[in-house]
Design an enzyme around this catalytic site. Structure first.
Site, mmCIF file in Angstrom:
data_model
loop_
_atom_site.group_PDB
_atom_site.id
_atom_site.type_symbol
_atom_site.label_atom_id
_atom_site.label_comp_id
_atom_site.label_asym_id
_atom_site.label_seq_id
_atom_site.Cartn_x
_atom_site.Cartn_y
_atom_site.Cartn_z
ATOM 1 N N ARG A 56 -10.344 -11.211 2.017
ATOM 2 C CA ARG A 56 -11.288 -12.247 1.634
ATOM 3 C C ARG A 56 -10.737 -13.792 1.396
ATOM 4 N NH1 ARG A 56 -11.913 -9.061 -4.209
ATOM 5 N NH2 ARG A 56 -11.489 -7.348 -2.608
ATOM 6 N N LYS B 259 0.859 -1.226 -0.046
ATOM 7 C CA LYS B 259 0.232 0.269 -0.112
ATOM 8 C C LYS B 259 0.798 1.265 0.215
ATOM 9 C CE LYS B 259 -4.038 -1.814 2.799
ATOM 10 N NZ LYS B 259 -4.927 -1.768 1.704
HETATM 11 N N1 BES Z 1 -8.164 -3.714 4.527
HETATM 12 C C1 BES Z 1 -8.251 -3.221 3.214
HETATM 13 C C2 BES Z 1 -9.678 -2.414 2.776
HETATM 14 C C3 BES Z 1 -9.712 -1.225 3.582
HETATM 15 C C4 BES Z 1 -9.413 -0.086 2.817
HETATM 16 C C5 BES Z 1 -9.877 -1.088 4.912
HETATM 17 C C6 BES Z 1 -9.622 1.210 3.501
HETATM 18 C C7 BES Z 1 -10.044 0.018 5.623
HETATM 19 C C8 BES Z 1 -9.809 1.383 4.865
HETATM 20 C C9 BES Z 1 -8.558 -4.591 2.029
HETATM 21 O O1 BES Z 1 -7.604 -5.486 2.631
HETATM 22 C C10 BES Z 1 -7.849 -4.004 0.902
HETATM 23 O O2 BES Z 1 -6.553 -3.709 0.858
HETATM 24 N N2 BES Z 1 -8.780 -4.104 -0.293
HETATM 25 C C11 BES Z 1 -8.335 -3.581 -1.499
HETATM 26 C C12 BES Z 1 -8.916 -4.642 -2.510
HETATM 27 C C13 BES Z 1 -8.278 -4.473 -3.836
HETATM 28 C C14 BES Z 1 -6.875 -4.742 -4.085
HETATM 29 C C15 BES Z 1 -9.173 -5.303 -4.773
HETATM 30 C C16 BES Z 1 -8.793 -2.255 -1.702
HETATM 31 O O3 BES Z 1 -9.888 -2.039 -1.366
HETATM 32 O O4 BES Z 1 -8.286 -1.438 -2.295
HETATM 33 MN MN MN Z 2 -5.541 -5.320 1.878
#
Ligand code: BES
Ligand code: MN
Ligand code: ZN
Length: 493
Positions: free
Chosen positions: A350, A276
Site C-alpha cells: 500500500r 515474514k
Molecule cells: N504481499 C503481502 C500479501 C500477500 C499475502 C500476498 C499472501 C500473497 C499471499 C502483503 O504485502 C502483506 O504482507 N500484507 C500483510 C499486511 C498486514 C501486515 C497488515 C498481510 O496481509 O499479512
Molecule cells: Mn508484505
C-alpha cells in the site's frame, strides 16, 4: 504457441476435443465428420453403449485408425454450465489432450450455448475466445528449469465450418489474452534472484521498443525528486535499487477513453523488519504479479490496436530486512504530502501503491485501476478462487463485475466505508499503514483511497488468487494470471 481458427477439412491436429451436454443428442458438424471416419463407431459408443453420459468433466477417449484421437468432454446439464465451468472443462480437456497429442497440436470444436441470461449463454465467437485462453492455461507449464522437458503443445486449433468475422475477432482477443497470461505467468514463476526491479524495468523497456510505446523509467534519484517517499522507504532495505516504470500505449485515432493501470511490483516481499515466517515468505516472489499482469496486458492491447489510451505503471522494489531497512514508527510523506506512520513494514504494498496512485493523478486519465497482491486478509475472506474488487465508483465496479463474470472469473466486492478510518488512526501522522486484524482487505483499500483524486478508481486485491499452492479446476499450482482476461475485456469494452 499458435492459435488458429480452422474449417474441418483444414484441421491438422491429431487430437480433437468435442463437447457433449448431458441428456442431449445434438451432434455438431465436426462430430459427424469424426463419426464418419470411425464408421459410425463413435456414435454407437456414446449414444448406444452409453460409454459416456456427458456429466461435467467426464471424458471419453476414442482413437480412429490409430492416428486421430478424439476426446469427448462432458459439460454436464446445459442449463448448469457457466462460463467459468466451461473454462475449467476446456483447460482440463487440454491437459488430457496434451498427453495424447503426437504432433503437438490439439483441436477443439467451437460450440455455442443459447440461454435466456446473457451470462450463461455464449456465442461461437465467445466460445472461440474462451477456448484460446483456457486451453492455453490448461497446457501451461514452466519448464525452464526442468532437465527432462516433456513435449509441449505448439498449436491450438478452434474448429468450425463457418468461421465468421465475429469468431475471428473474438478468437484474436482470446489469443492475445493468453499471450499476456503466459507472459505474466512466466515472469512470476522466474526466481526473484533474477526478477529484480532493474530486470523488470529493462523488460518493460524492451516491451516498449517492440510495441512502439512511450516509456518512462525512473531510477532512485528521480523517484526521490518526485517525492515518492513512501515507495522509497520500502525499497531502502535492499541492495537492489527501486525502479518506477510508466509505459503509454496511444491509439492511432483519438482515444475512446484513457485509463491508468497500476500493478503492485514488489519483486520479493520478505516483510521487511517485520519479517515474514518462512512458510509465508515461501511464495513471495509472486508479489509482483500485479506488475507482471499489467505488462502483459499492455502488449495485448497494443497487438489488438485497441482504441483506448493505456498507461501502465509499476513501482518496483524489494521489501527486505537489513541495516538500512525502514523501521516501525517511521513517519513517511507520500508524493501528495500525506503522512504515514509505519505500523508494520510488511504492509509495504500500500505504501508503494500510494505513490503510484499519486503519480497517476498527474496523468489526464478517466479511470485508474490497480491490481495488487495486497492483503492476506482477502484469502481469509474470499479464499483462493475469488478476487476482491473495491473502488470509489459503483458504476465502474458494477461494470467490472459483469465483465469478469462474462470472462469466466470470480470477483466479489468488499466495502470501502468511512468507518474504516478509525482502524488507521495515528497520533503523530495523518494515518498508520495498518490497523488490527479486522477487515484487513477493506482497510488496505481505504488506505489507498487517500492517495487518488480519481473519481473512478478500481482496486483488485489478488493476494488469494494470483498464486496457487494447490491446483484448482482450471489452473495448476503456481501463478494464475488472474484478472488478465477480465481486464483486457474491460479495457476493450
Ligand atoms: N504481499 C503481502 C500479501 C500477500 C499475502 C500476498 C499472501 C500473497 C499471499 C502483503 O504485502 C502483506 O504482507 N500484507 C500483510 C499486511 C498486514 C501486515 C497488515 C498481510 O496481509 O499479512
Ligand atoms: Mn508484505
Ligand atoms: Zn507484499
Amino acid at each position: 504457441m499458435r492459435f488458429l481458427t480452422k474449417k474441418i477439412n483444414d484441421m491438422k491436429s491429431d487430437t480433437i476435443i468435442c463437447f457433449i451436454f448431458e441428456n442431449e443428442t445434438k451432434k455438431s458438424d465436426l462430430f459427424e465428420h469424426l463419426n464418419k471416419l470411425s464408421n459410425n463407431e463413435l456414435e454407437k459408443q456414446i449414444y448406444e453403449y452409453k460409454l459416456i453420459k456427458g456429466s461435467f468433466q467426464e471424458t471419453f477417449k476414442y482413437a480412429i485408425n490409430n492416428e486421430l484421437k478424439v476426446i469427448i468432454t462432458g459439460l454436464g446439464k446445459k442449463e448448469n454450465l457457466t462460463r467459468q465451468k466451461f473454462s475449467q472443462a476446456i483447460a482440463s480437456a487440454a491437459r488430457i489432450a496434451k498427453t495424447t497429442s503426437k504432433n503437438q497440436s490439439i483441436a477443439f470444436e467451437i460450440i455455442e450455448k443459447n440461454e435466456n441470461c446473457s451470462c450463461d449463454s455464449f456465442s461461437k465467437a465467445e466460445c472461440a475466445q474462451m477456448l484460446f485462453t483456457s486451453a492455453r492455461i490448461g497446457v501451461y507449464e514452466f519448464n525452464k528449469y526442468i532437465s527432462n522437458k516433456k513435449s509441449q503443445i505448439e498449436i491450438i486449433e478452434a474448429i468450425d465450418d463457418n468461421i465468421t468475422q465475429d469468431i475471428e475477432q473474438k478468437a484474436t482477443i482470446g489469443a492475445y489474452s493468453s499471450f499476456a497470461m503466459k507472459f505474466a505467468k512466466d515472469l512470476i514463476n522466474e526466481s526473484a534472484q533474477i526478477v529484480t526491479p532493474k530486470y523488470v524495468a529493462s523488460l518493460a523497456n524492451n516491451i516498449a521498443k517492440e510495441h512502439k510505446l512511450e516509456a518512462k523509467i525512473f531510477s532512485k534519484n528521480e523517484i526521490k525528486e518526485f517525492g515518492m517517499n513512501a515507495f522509497l522507504a520500502v525499497s531502502q532495505g535492499s541492495v537492489n535499487e527501486p525502479k518506477f516504470v510508466h509505459l503509454t500505449y496511444k491509439p492511432k485515432t483519438t482515444p475512446r477513453k484513457k485509463i491508468a493501470l497500476i500493478g503492485k511490483g514488489i519483486t520479493f516481499d520478505a516483510g521487511g523488519l517485520n519479517i515474514k515466517p518462512a512458510t509465508s515468505m515461501l511464495t513471495m516472489k509472486c508479489d509482483m504479479s500485479g506488475s507482471a499482469s499489467v505488462l502483459g496486458i499492455i502488449q495485448a492491447i497494443s497487438k489488438l490496436q485497441a482504441d483506448i489510451e493505456l498507461h501502465v505503471i509499476c513501482a518496483l522494489c524489494e521489501n527486505m530486512t537489513s541495516g538500512s531497512a525502514y523501521k516501525q514508527g517511521d513517519v513517511l510523506t507520500a508524493m501528495n504530502g500525506k503522512t504515514i506512520e509505519v505500523d508494520n513494514t510488511d504492509a509495504e504494498g500500500r505504501l508503494t501503491l500510494a505513490d503510484a496512485l499519486c503519480y497517476a493523478d498527474m496523468l489526464d486519465v478517466d479511470e485508474v485501476i490497480d491490481i495488487a497482491t495486497l492483503t492476506g486478509a482477502v484469502i481469509v475472506a474470499l479464499g483462493h478462487n475469488i478476487t476482491g474488487v473495491m473502488g470509489n465508483n459503483q458504476k465502474q465496479i458494477d461494470k467490472f463485475k459483469q465483465i469478469a463474470a462474462l470472462s469466466g472469473e470470480n470477483v466479489w466486492q468488499m466495502p470501502i466505508l468511512e468507518e474504516l478510518k478509525d482502524n488507521l488512526k495515528s497520533e503523530i501522522a495523518d494515518m498508520k499503514n495498518t490497523g488490527g486484524r479486522n477487515a484487513g482487505t477493506s482497510t488496505a483499500a481505504w488506505f489507498l483511497s487517500n492517495f487518488t483524486k480519481s473519481k473512478s478508481w478500481l482496486h483488485l486485491d489478488i493476494a488469494g488468487t494470483a498464486y496457487l499452492d494447490k491446483s484448482n479446476k482450471e489452473t495448476l499450482s503456481g501463478p494464475t494470471g488472474v484478472m488478465i482476461r477480465s481486464l483486457i475485456n474491460y479495457l476493450l469494452s
